[in-house]
Write a protein that holds these residues in place. Sequence first.
Motif, short mmCIF file in Angstrom:
data_model
loop_
_atom_site.label_atom_id
_atom_site.label_comp_id
_atom_site.label_asym_id
_atom_site.label_seq_id
_atom_site.Cartn_x
_atom_site.Cartn_y
_atom_site.Cartn_z
N ARG A 1 -41.83 -8.85 19.31
CA ARG A 1 -41.75 -9.69 20.19
C ARG A 1 -40.79 -11.01 19.59
O ARG A 1 -39.86 -11.62 20.43
CB ARG A 1 -42.90 -10.57 20.23
CG ARG A 1 -44.17 -9.78 21.24
CD ARG A 1 -45.26 -10.85 21.55
NE ARG A 1 -46.27 -9.87 21.83
CZ ARG A 1 -47.52 -10.41 21.87
NH1 ARG A 1 -47.81 -11.70 21.66
NH2 ARG A 1 -48.61 -9.77 22.10
N SER A 2 -40.42 -11.01 18.27
CA SER A 2 -39.26 -11.81 17.71
C SER A 2 -37.97 -11.35 18.29
O SER A 2 -37.02 -12.13 18.36
CB SER A 2 -39.27 -11.91 16.49
OG SER A 2 -40.74 -12.00 15.61
N LEU A 3 -37.84 -10.05 18.56
CA LEU A 3 -36.47 -9.57 18.96
C LEU A 3 -36.33 -9.63 20.47
O LEU A 3 -35.17 -9.39 21.05
CB LEU A 3 -36.28 -8.09 18.62
CG LEU A 3 -36.72 -7.84 17.30
CD1 LEU A 3 -36.78 -6.21 16.73
CD2 LEU A 3 -35.34 -8.23 16.49
N ILE A 4 -37.32 -10.15 21.20
CA ILE A 4 -37.16 -9.99 22.75
C ILE A 4 -37.29 -11.35 23.12
O ILE A 4 -37.95 -12.22 22.91
CB ILE A 4 -38.38 -9.27 23.14
CG1 ILE A 4 -38.59 -7.61 22.91
CG2 ILE A 4 -38.54 -9.22 24.78
CD1 ILE A 4 -39.57 -6.71 23.43
N ALA B 1 -21.41 -8.68 24.90
CA ALA B 1 -20.34 -8.69 23.85
C ALA B 1 -20.82 -9.11 22.49
O ALA B 1 -20.41 -8.84 21.47
CB ALA B 1 -19.22 -9.63 24.45
N ASP B 2 -21.78 -10.08 22.51
CA ASP B 2 -22.61 -10.53 21.40
C ASP B 2 -23.60 -9.50 20.80
O ASP B 2 -24.32 -9.71 19.85
CB ASP B 2 -23.29 -11.71 21.58
CG ASP B 2 -22.43 -13.19 21.87
OD1 ASP B 2 -21.00 -12.82 21.40
OD2 ASP B 2 -22.79 -13.93 22.51
N GLY B 3 -23.55 -8.29 21.48
CA GLY B 3 -24.77 -7.30 21.06
C GLY B 3 -25.84 -7.23 21.38
O GLY B 3 -26.73 -6.74 21.05
N VAL B 4 -26.06 -8.10 22.39
CA VAL B 4 -27.60 -8.25 22.81
C VAL B 4 -27.59 -6.98 24.04
O VAL B 4 -26.94 -6.86 24.87
CB VAL B 4 -27.83 -9.57 23.75
CG1 VAL B 4 -29.19 -9.74 24.26
CG2 VAL B 4 -27.58 -10.76 22.92
N PRO C 1 -32.74 -13.62 20.73
CA PRO C 1 -33.41 -12.38 20.78
C PRO C 1 -32.01 -11.34 20.72
O PRO C 1 -30.97 -11.60 21.13
CB PRO C 1 -33.86 -12.39 22.06
CG PRO C 1 -33.15 -13.25 22.80
CD PRO C 1 -32.57 -14.30 22.02
N ARG C 2 -32.33 -10.05 20.33
CA ARG C 2 -31.69 -8.87 20.55
C ARG C 2 -31.81 -8.04 21.55
O ARG C 2 -31.02 -7.27 22.18
CB ARG C 2 -32.05 -8.00 19.35
CG ARG C 2 -31.78 -8.58 18.00
CD ARG C 2 -30.48 -9.50 17.78
NE ARG C 2 -29.25 -8.83 17.78
CZ ARG C 2 -28.34 -9.24 18.12
NH1 ARG C 2 -28.08 -10.60 18.50
NH2 ARG C 2 -27.20 -8.62 18.36
N ILE C 3 -32.99 -8.36 22.35
CA ILE C 3 -33.18 -7.70 23.77
C ILE C 3 -33.42 -8.64 24.75
O ILE C 3 -34.33 -9.50 24.32
CB ILE C 3 -34.24 -6.76 23.53
CG1 ILE C 3 -33.99 -5.57 22.60
CG2 ILE C 3 -34.44 -5.99 25.01
CD1 ILE C 3 -35.10 -4.82 22.15
N LEU C 4 -32.80 -8.66 25.72
CA LEU C 4 -33.23 -9.79 26.79
C LEU C 4 -33.60 -9.05 28.05
O LEU C 4 -32.86 -8.10 28.73
CB LEU C 4 -31.95 -10.68 27.00
CG LEU C 4 -32.03 -11.60 28.21
CD1 LEU C 4 -33.13 -12.67 27.46
CD2 LEU C 4 -30.74 -12.26 28.58
N PHE C 5 -34.51 -9.47 28.61
CA PHE C 5 -35.16 -9.04 29.98
C PHE C 5 -34.92 -10.11 30.97
O PHE C 5 -35.49 -11.19 30.84
CB PHE C 5 -36.64 -8.48 30.10
CG PHE C 5 -37.11 -7.12 29.32
CD1 PHE C 5 -37.14 -6.40 29.87
CD2 PHE C 5 -37.35 -7.47 27.64
CE1 PHE C 5 -37.35 -5.15 29.15
CE2 PHE C 5 -37.68 -6.24 27.08
CZ PHE C 5 -37.95 -5.04 27.93
N ALA D 1 -35.26 -18.43 26.75
CA ALA D 1 -35.28 -16.82 26.50
C ALA D 1 -34.25 -16.68 25.22
O ALA D 1 -34.49 -15.82 24.61
CB ALA D 1 -35.02 -16.20 27.61
N LEU D 2 -32.92 -17.38 25.23
CA LEU D 2 -32.12 -17.22 24.48
C LEU D 2 -32.13 -18.03 22.97
O LEU D 2 -31.64 -17.86 22.04
CB LEU D 2 -30.58 -17.40 24.99
CG LEU D 2 -30.47 -16.20 26.06
CD1 LEU D 2 -29.07 -16.83 26.58
CD2 LEU D 2 -30.16 -14.88 25.35
N ALA D 3 -33.22 -19.24 23.23
CA ALA D 3 -33.21 -20.09 22.16
C ALA D 3 -33.47 -19.47 20.71
O ALA D 3 -33.34 -20.06 19.74
CB ALA D 3 -34.42 -20.99 22.34
N HIS D 4 -34.29 -18.36 20.76
CA HIS D 4 -34.40 -17.84 19.36
C HIS D 4 -33.74 -16.54 19.16
O HIS D 4 -34.27 -15.80 18.02
CB HIS D 4 -35.90 -17.25 19.35
CG HIS D 4 -36.44 -16.17 20.31
ND1 HIS D 4 -36.63 -16.29 21.56
CD2 HIS D 4 -36.81 -14.67 19.87
CE1 HIS D 4 -37.00 -15.16 22.18
NE2 HIS D 4 -37.06 -14.21 21.10
#
Lengths: 309, 253
Positions: free
Chosen positions: A77-80, A182-185, A153-157, A148-151
């Motif tokens: 969940r940390s990645l999402i 472009a940032d790799g998300v 994440p590497r994956i964004l729904f 949603a972007l505050a932490h």
Amino acid sequence: MPAILTIEDLRKTYAGGFEALKGVTLDIRQGEILALLGPNGAGKTTLISTVCGITTASSGSVSVAGHDIVTGYRAARSLIGLVPQDIALEPFERVANTVRFSRGLFGRPRNDAHIEDVLRKLSLWDKRNAPTKELSGGMKRRVLIAKALAHEPRILFLDEPTAGVDVELRKDMWNIVRELQADGVTIILTTHYIEEAEAIADRVGIIDGGQLLLVEEKDRLMRRMGRKQIELQLSEPIGEVPAGLARHKLELARDGCALVYTYDSQAERTGITTLLNDMAASGLVLRDVRTRQSSLEEIFVGLVSGDAR
Amino acid sequence: MNLTAIAAIYRYEMSRFFRTLLQSFLSPVLSTSLYFVVFGAAIGSRIDQVEGVSYGAFIVPGLVMLSVITQSLTNAAFGIYFPKFIGTVFELLSAPVSFLEIVIGYVGAAATKALFIGAMIFVTASLFVDFPVKHPLAMVAFLMLTCLSFALLGFIIGIWAGNFEQLQLVPLLIVTPLVFLGGSFYSITMLPPIWQKITLFNPVVYLISGFRWSFFGTADVPVGLSLLAIGAFTGICLTAIWWIFRTGWRLRS
Ligand SMILES: Nc1ncnc2c1ncn2[C@@H]1O[C@H](COP(=O)(O)OP(=O)(O)OP(=O)(O)O)[C@@H](O)[C@H]1O
Ligand SMILES: [Mg+2]
């Protein structure tokens, strides 16, 4: 590219007995933008909710960068990051405060520079001290994205990020999504707007009735399923298709001023050359030629109305 | 343990409290003052002494308990019900936090708020009457345990409640009567013998009795029994919380 998210035979039956996911298997590649299309009630939100831990799966498994979402839920969940379909915000809370809270909740140490960066990117910096109830709908949606972007994440729904958003804001949203990529998300979004998927997705998945009907590269999908049409505009209107052209199954259009030829662009022989030869033989004079490729929308409608099943 | 997350929940909840600081404090201070006017001055002047202390002083521990119990209960219940109601609970459920961490954050904040209000009432009361505090450490301990256990109960109610009526039902129908009949304003030795027996089934009696002991050194029931009762109550709430955690009851569909 390696898969960052692996969904295997995921099933979900709600308490009432309704089976909302009927065995979904899907690999999501690192860094891609995947658009999930499907009619109302197809199971898009259920799929996202199950991956994010809001609902529990009935069976099947999901792993995020190798972490199972049940046994390794903290790492997974940390990645999402998740932007839900329905806007839900505490009305009296201030924008910056609620975004900061999200970061803390995900276990990341306070970082005001990152929060500022996110708020600026989403054009919310001016509103950072406003209570969320004073924001417009589009701004609220962006606050949810900021949360949603505050932490980091590497994956964004993004569950229908552009529902009820005006054209300009939608374009802004697409730019944000591209910047994130472009940032790799890695980005998974659901949408009802086919042009949205066409505009930004790398791959498109189509869901209906809790099943994934197909997942394919957007370009390939459009090429594979894309039927093309040539509109041959005539200098003089005609009453009916000349007998010499009967074998080409042409349609008469524009009050007899044009002939439309439909063909499969992927076929071995498209039949264009013989058509043009036959046209010349039958003495018709061409004024103009236009081609048209079917859009994702037509593909989509064709699929969910049963063609591909 | 995701300490950052616990701190984030705790701070967020407390900020809601401080945002409405005035009304958070005003209403308990006002109601305490009214209690003193009505019970302390008007009625108390006709009762000389209860168990060797003036009636005005006698009701102080009960008044503090009354507020602390209702505050911790309603704060915790509302604290977790509100996100469910407006939909922001999705964030809690999708965050890398355990149920235990959520409980610590919410219950800790609710208990802290109640403790603040209890202290406020204590100070207000001391403006009206003189009263001793014979066992200050025990007083603080009783207060904190009460805040904690009723905040736990409130959290359970908040998770259980499906609408605002249910959210208010338990405090209104069960807790308020128990607290009022728990000896806040009288000593149970003042009751007819049969009611003295019945009243022993009310857990709040043990709390108030023990709390009063820490002020005056006298109690309706032995202090050990009071401690045992509040310990058992906390234990029951913790077990219920653990069960909710195991089953995901009413949180995840
Ligand atoms: N909590 C729930 N309990 C029971 N059934 C549910 C629940 N949530 C969703 N469903 C059902 O599951 C199916 C899929 O719903 P879901 O929200 O996943 O669809 P969706 O593809 O996101 O639709 P939309 O485009 O309208 O958002 C629907 O038939 C819906 O009624
Ligand atoms: Mg949906």
